[in-house]
Design a protein around this motif. Structure first.
Motif, PDB file in Angstrom:
ATOM      1  N   ASP A  21      -8.701   0.271  -7.765  1.00  0.00           N
ATOM      2  CA  ASP A  21      -7.844   1.394  -8.126  1.00  0.00           C
ATOM      3  C   ASP A  21      -8.498   2.198  -9.242  1.00  0.00           C
ATOM      4  N   GLY A  22      -8.652   3.475  -9.040  1.00  0.00           N
ATOM      5  CA  GLY A  22      -9.283   4.332 -10.044  1.00  0.00           C
ATOM      6  C   GLY A  22      -8.359   4.723 -11.184  1.00  0.00           C
ATOM      7  N   ASN A  23      -7.090   4.317 -11.120  1.00  0.00           N
ATOM      8  CA  ASN A  23      -6.133   4.675 -12.169  1.00  0.00           C
ATOM      9  C   ASN A  23      -5.883   3.558 -13.173  1.00  0.00           C
ATOM     10  N   ARG A  24      -6.297   2.359 -12.862  1.00  0.00           N
ATOM     11  CA  ARG A  24      -5.980   1.210 -13.720  1.00  0.00           C
ATOM     12  C   ARG A  24      -6.850   1.193 -14.965  1.00  0.00           C
ATOM     13  N   GLY A  25      -6.221   0.887 -16.078  1.00  0.00           N
ATOM     14  CA  GLY A  25      -6.962   0.751 -17.326  1.00  0.00           C
ATOM     15  C   GLY A  25      -7.184  -0.721 -17.640  1.00  0.00           C
ATOM     16  N   ARG A  26      -8.396  -1.057 -17.990  1.00  0.00           N
ATOM     17  CA  ARG A  26      -8.717  -2.445 -18.319  1.00  0.00           C
ATOM     18  C   ARG A  26      -8.288  -2.743 -19.749  1.00  0.00           C
ATOM     19  N   PRO A  27      -7.697  -3.907 -19.977  1.00  0.00           N
ATOM     20  CA  PRO A  27      -7.337  -4.277 -21.356  1.00  0.00           C
ATOM     21  C   PRO A  27      -8.586  -4.404 -22.230  1.00  0.00           C
ATOM     22  N   ASP A  28      -8.395  -4.328 -23.520  1.00  0.00           N
ATOM     23  CA  ASP A  28      -9.482  -4.534 -24.470  1.00  0.00           C
ATOM     24  C   ASP A  28     -10.097  -5.915 -24.202  1.00  0.00           C
ATOM     25  N   PRO A  29     -11.418  -6.000 -23.997  1.00  0.00           N
ATOM     26  CA  PRO A  29     -12.039  -7.298 -23.715  1.00  0.00           C
ATOM     27  C   PRO A  29     -11.779  -8.353 -24.799  1.00  0.00           C
ATOM     28  N   ALA A  30     -11.505  -7.929 -26.011  1.00  0.00           N
ATOM     29  CA  ALA A  30     -11.229  -8.883 -27.090  1.00  0.00           C
ATOM     30  C   ALA A  30      -9.767  -9.312 -27.126  1.00  0.00           C
ATOM     31  N   SER A  31      -8.953  -8.711 -26.278  1.00  0.00           N
ATOM     32  CA  SER A  31      -7.523  -9.014 -26.277  1.00  0.00           C
ATOM     33  C   SER A  31      -7.266 -10.440 -25.799  1.00  0.00           C
ATOM     34  N   THR A  32      -6.322 -11.107 -26.447  1.00  0.00           N
ATOM     35  CA  THR A  32      -5.893 -12.445 -26.029  1.00  0.00           C
ATOM     36  C   THR A  32      -4.464 -12.414 -25.494  1.00  0.00           C
ATOM     37  N   ASP A  33      -3.973 -11.220 -25.203  1.00  0.00           N
ATOM     38  CA  ASP A  33      -2.619 -11.053 -24.669  1.00  0.00           C
ATOM     39  C   ASP A  33      -2.605 -11.489 -23.202  1.00  0.00           C
ATOM     40  N   GLN A  34      -2.106 -12.710 -22.957  1.00  0.00           N
ATOM     41  CA  GLN A  34      -2.132 -13.284 -21.610  1.00  0.00           C
ATOM     42  C   GLN A  34      -1.335 -12.455 -20.617  1.00  0.00           C
ATOM     43  N   ALA A  35      -0.193 -11.918 -21.028  1.00  0.00           N
ATOM     44  CA  ALA A  35       0.637 -11.108 -20.127  1.00  0.00           C
ATOM     45  C   ALA A  35      -0.103  -9.839 -19.709  1.00  0.00           C
ATOM     46  N   GLU A  36      -0.816  -9.217 -20.643  1.00  0.00           N
ATOM     47  CA  GLU A  36      -1.579  -8.003 -20.342  1.00  0.00           C
ATOM     48  C   GLU A  36      -2.700  -8.301 -19.337  1.00  0.00           C
ATOM     49  N   TRP A  37      -3.431  -9.402 -19.539  1.00  0.00           N
ATOM     50  CA  TRP A  37      -4.500  -9.765 -18.618  1.00  0.00           C
ATOM     51  C   TRP A  37      -3.953 -10.180 -17.253  1.00  0.00           C
ATOM     52  N   ASN A  38      -2.838 -10.910 -17.222  1.00  0.00           N
ATOM     53  CA  ASN A  38      -2.233 -11.278 -15.943  1.00  0.00           C
ATOM     54  C   ASN A  38      -1.831 -10.037 -15.158  1.00  0.00           C
ATOM     55  N   ALA A  39      -1.235  -9.070 -15.837  1.00  0.00           N
ATOM     56  CA  ALA A  39      -0.828  -7.826 -15.179  1.00  0.00           C
ATOM     57  C   ALA A  39      -2.056  -7.092 -14.641  1.00  0.00           C
ATOM     58  N   TYR A  40      -3.143  -7.058 -15.411  1.00  0.00           N
ATOM     59  CA  TYR A  40      -4.363  -6.369 -14.983  1.00  0.00           C
ATOM     60  C   TYR A  40      -4.979  -7.044 -13.752  1.00  0.00           C
ATOM     61  N   VAL A  41      -5.014  -8.362 -13.735  1.00  0.00           N
ATOM     62  CA  VAL A  41      -5.674  -9.094 -12.654  1.00  0.00           C
ATOM     63  C   VAL A  41      -4.811  -9.175 -11.389  1.00  0.00           C
ATOM     64  N   TYR A  42      -3.500  -9.400 -11.559  1.00  0.00           N
ATOM     65  CA  TYR A  42      -2.673  -9.720 -10.396  1.00  0.00           C
ATOM     66  C   TYR A  42      -1.726  -8.620  -9.917  1.00  0.00           C
ATOM     67  N   ASP A  43      -1.261  -7.752 -10.794  1.00  0.00           N
ATOM     68  CA  ASP A  43      -0.280  -6.739 -10.383  1.00  0.00           C
ATOM     69  C   ASP A  43      -0.990  -5.572  -9.712  1.00  0.00           C
ATOM     70  N   ARG A  44      -0.569  -5.260  -8.495  1.00  0.00           N
ATOM     71  CA  ARG A  44      -1.153  -4.156  -7.743  1.00  0.00           C
ATOM     72  C   ARG A  44      -0.039  -3.282  -7.177  1.00  0.00           C
ATOM     73  N   LEU A  45      -0.247  -1.981  -7.246  1.00  0.00           N
ATOM     74  CA  LEU A  45       0.658  -1.053  -6.581  1.00  0.00           C
ATOM     75  C   LEU A  45       0.165  -0.858  -5.156  1.00  0.00           C
ATOM     76  N   ASN A  46       1.062  -0.496  -4.268  1.00  0.00           N
ATOM     77  CA  ASN A  46       0.697  -0.213  -2.886  1.00  0.00           C
ATOM     78  C   ASN A  46       1.256   1.156  -2.528  1.00  0.00           C
ATOM     79  N   PRO A  47       0.625   2.221  -3.063  1.00  0.00           N
ATOM     80  CA  PRO A  47       1.189   3.558  -2.877  1.00  0.00           C
ATOM     81  C   PRO A  47       0.997   4.088  -1.463  1.00  0.00           C
ATOM     82  N   ALA A  48       1.942   4.894  -1.032  1.00  0.00           N
ATOM     83  CA  ALA A  48       1.805   5.629   0.227  1.00  0.00           C
ATOM     84  C   ALA A  48       1.490   7.067  -0.159  1.00  0.00           C
ATOM     85  N   GLY A  49       0.355   7.575   0.302  1.00  0.00           N
ATOM     86  CA  GLY A  49      -0.048   8.932  -0.037  1.00  0.00           C
ATOM     87  C   GLY A  49      -1.397   8.938  -0.732  1.00  0.00           C
ATOM     88  N   ASP A  50      -1.686  10.028  -1.423  1.00  0.00           N
ATOM     89  CA  ASP A  50      -2.977  10.174  -2.098  1.00  0.00           C
ATOM     90  C   ASP A  50      -3.136   9.126  -3.196  1.00  0.00           C
TER      91      ASP A  50
END
Length: 89
Positions: A21-50
């Motif tokens: 996805d070209g819209n996703r922002g990667r968390p700061d590599p030094a971040s230890t926020d597990q919820a933020e990294w889990n969301a980045y790795v596992y949460d995906r949108l499935n948009p219909a359209g552009d």
């Protein structure tokens, strides 16, 4: 599906690798926020359209491309280099 590489011209999708996805922002590599990294790795949108996507021409010039593709029709409305050709890392 054909993807028209700005450098190589129209090529079959089998020459390309979907990079995500070209819209996703990667968390700061030094971040230890597990919820933020889990969301980045596992949460995906499935948009219909552009949708803004990143593809690599892995079977050709190896360029990374920013592609706007309709996820319903697969029509590509825009393709550009993620970085200008010849630009450093």
């Amino acid at each position: 599906m054909l993807i028209s590489c700005p450098y190589c011209g129209p090529r079959d999708v089998s020459e390309f690798t979907y990079q995500g996805d070209g819209n996703r922002g990667r968390p700061d590599p030094a971040s230890t926020d597990q919820a933020e990294w889990n969301a980045y790795v596992y949460d995906r949108l499935n948009p219909a359209g552009d949708h803004n996507e990143i593809w690599q021409h892995s079977g050709g010039c190896r360029s990374h491309l920013a592609v706007i593709r309709n996820t319903v029709t697969h029509k590509i409305s825009s393709i550009s280099f993620v970085r200008k050709p010849g630009a450093g890392a």
